[in-house]
Design a protein around this motif. Sequence first.
Motif, PDB file in Angstrom:
ATOM      1  N   UNK A  33     -72.107 -20.712  -0.656  1.00  0.00           N
ATOM      2  CA  UNK A  33     -71.098 -20.500   0.250  1.00  0.00           C
ATOM      3  C   UNK A  33     -69.867 -21.331   0.303  1.00  0.00           C
ATOM      4  N   UNK A  34     -70.208 -22.653   0.042  1.00  0.00           N
ATOM      5  CA  UNK A  34     -69.067 -23.684   0.323  1.00  0.00           C
ATOM      6  C   UNK A  34     -68.182 -23.502  -1.158  1.00  0.00           C
ATOM      7  N   UNK A  35     -68.945 -23.248  -2.059  1.00  0.00           N
ATOM      8  CA  UNK A  35     -68.126 -23.020  -3.414  1.00  0.00           C
ATOM      9  C   UNK A  35     -67.314 -21.737  -3.254  1.00  0.00           C
ATOM     10  N   UNK A  36     -67.690 -20.699  -2.865  1.00  0.00           N
ATOM     11  CA  UNK A  36     -67.280 -19.388  -2.711  1.00  0.00           C
ATOM     12  C   UNK A  36     -65.768 -19.696  -1.709  1.00  0.00           C
ATOM     13  N   UNK A  37     -66.076 -20.162  -0.593  1.00  0.00           N
ATOM     14  CA  UNK A  37     -64.838 -20.401   0.402  1.00  0.00           C
ATOM     15  C   UNK A  37     -64.065 -21.658   0.215  1.00  0.00           C
ATOM     16  N   UNK A  38     -64.459 -22.587  -0.895  1.00  0.00           N
ATOM     17  CA  UNK A  38     -63.983 -23.707  -1.177  1.00  0.00           C
ATOM     18  C   UNK A  38     -63.718 -24.721  -0.067  1.00  0.00           C
ATOM     19  N   UNK A  39     -65.062 -24.592   0.780  1.00  0.00           N
ATOM     20  CA  UNK A  39     -64.981 -25.681   1.843  1.00  0.00           C
ATOM     21  C   UNK A  39     -65.190 -26.902   1.439  1.00  0.00           C
ATOM     22  N   UNK A  40     -64.920 -28.033   2.032  1.00  0.00           N
ATOM     23  CA  UNK A  40     -65.233 -29.236   1.733  1.00  0.00           C
ATOM     24  C   UNK A  40     -65.111 -30.202   2.797  1.00  0.00           C
ATOM     25  N   UNK A  41     -65.737 -31.386   2.692  1.00  0.00           N
ATOM     26  CA  UNK A  41     -66.112 -32.255   3.855  1.00  0.00           C
ATOM     27  C   UNK A  41     -64.892 -32.496   4.592  1.00  0.00           C
ATOM     28  N   UNK A  42     -64.696 -32.558   5.948  1.00  0.00           N
ATOM     29  CA  UNK A  42     -63.487 -32.544   6.708  1.00  0.00           C
ATOM     30  C   UNK A  42     -62.751 -31.179   7.065  1.00  0.00           C
ATOM     31  N   UNK A  43     -63.113 -30.150   6.413  1.00  0.00           N
ATOM     32  CA  UNK A  43     -62.365 -28.796   6.879  1.00  0.00           C
ATOM     33  C   UNK A  43     -62.976 -28.293   8.054  1.00  0.00           C
ATOM     34  N   UNK A  44     -62.177 -27.564   8.709  1.00  0.00           N
ATOM     35  CA  UNK A  44     -62.648 -26.778   9.956  1.00  0.00           C
ATOM     36  C   UNK A  44     -63.049 -25.669   9.979  1.00  0.00           C
ATOM     37  N   UNK A  45     -64.245 -25.344  10.564  1.00  0.00           N
ATOM     38  CA  UNK A  45     -64.767 -24.068  10.533  1.00  0.00           C
ATOM     39  C   UNK A  45     -64.767 -23.407  11.907  1.00  0.00           C
ATOM     40  N   UNK A  46     -64.373 -22.053  11.802  1.00  0.00           N
ATOM     41  CA  UNK A  46     -64.275 -21.249  13.114  1.00  0.00           C
ATOM     42  C   UNK A  46     -65.641 -20.543  13.145  1.00  0.00           C
ATOM     43  N   UNK A  47     -66.115 -20.566  14.589  1.00  0.00           N
ATOM     44  CA  UNK A  47     -67.479 -19.653  14.891  1.00  0.00           C
ATOM     45  C   UNK A  47     -66.928 -18.615  15.759  1.00  0.00           C
ATOM     46  N   UNK A  79     -74.017 -11.300  15.932  1.00  0.00           N
ATOM     47  CA  UNK A  79     -74.031 -11.938  14.894  1.00  0.00           C
ATOM     48  C   UNK A  79     -73.177 -13.029  14.610  1.00  0.00           C
ATOM     49  N   UNK A  80     -73.400 -14.112  14.000  1.00  0.00           N
ATOM     50  CA  UNK A  80     -72.347 -15.271  14.078  1.00  0.00           C
ATOM     51  C   UNK A  80     -71.514 -15.128  12.812  1.00  0.00           C
ATOM     52  N   UNK A  81     -70.181 -15.121  12.868  1.00  0.00           N
ATOM     53  CA  UNK A  81     -69.409 -14.996  12.027  1.00  0.00           C
ATOM     54  C   UNK A  81     -68.596 -16.453  11.741  1.00  0.00           C
ATOM     55  N   UNK A  82     -68.703 -17.034  10.391  1.00  0.00           N
ATOM     56  CA  UNK A  82     -67.942 -18.272  10.224  1.00  0.00           C
ATOM     57  C   UNK A  82     -66.801 -17.971   9.462  1.00  0.00           C
ATOM     58  N   UNK A  83     -65.660 -18.669   9.615  1.00  0.00           N
ATOM     59  CA  UNK A  83     -64.646 -18.522   8.644  1.00  0.00           C
ATOM     60  C   UNK A  83     -63.735 -20.091   8.564  1.00  0.00           C
ATOM     61  N   UNK A  84     -63.386 -20.064   7.323  1.00  0.00           N
ATOM     62  CA  UNK A  84     -62.781 -21.540   7.180  1.00  0.00           C
ATOM     63  C   UNK A  84     -61.514 -21.536   7.642  1.00  0.00           C
ATOM     64  N   UNK A  85     -60.937 -22.406   8.519  1.00  0.00           N
ATOM     65  CA  UNK A  85     -59.957 -22.356   9.345  1.00  0.00           C
ATOM     66  C   UNK A  85     -58.814 -22.632   8.407  1.00  0.00           C
ATOM     67  N   UNK A  86     -57.681 -21.741   8.157  1.00  0.00           N
ATOM     68  CA  UNK A  86     -56.692 -22.187   7.398  1.00  0.00           C
ATOM     69  C   UNK A  86     -55.792 -23.285   7.878  1.00  0.00           C
TER      70      UNK A  86
END
Length: 82
Positions: free
Chosen positions: A24-38, A44-51
Motif C-alpha cells: 500500500x505504501x509503495x502504491x500510494x508513494x507514502x513515506x515517513x512524515x507524510x500526512x494521512x487523512x482518515x 468503513x475506514x477510508x485512508x487517503x494520502x494528504x496532498x
Amino acid sequence: MSAKESRKVTQTGNSLSVGLPKSITDSLKIKRGDDIEFEVQDNKIVLNKKRKWEEDVDPEMLDMLAETFEDHHDVFEKLKDR
C-alpha cells in the motif's frame, strides 16, 4: 492492491496503531512524515494520502505571483504598514 492483507491492532501510548503494508505504501508513494487523512464511510475506514499544497499549485502561477510581488514590493510594504 488486488489481494487482501490484514494487520493486528497494537497499543502505542494512549492510541491504537496499525502498520500499513508495504504494498500500500509503495502504491500510494507514502513515506515517513507524510500526512494521512482518515474518514469513516459506510462503516468503513477510508485512508487517503494528504496532498501537499505544492502539488495543487501551478508553477507558472507561482512564478507570476513572485514577479508581481517583486515588481510592486514598495506598494505592498506601504499597505502592510497601514
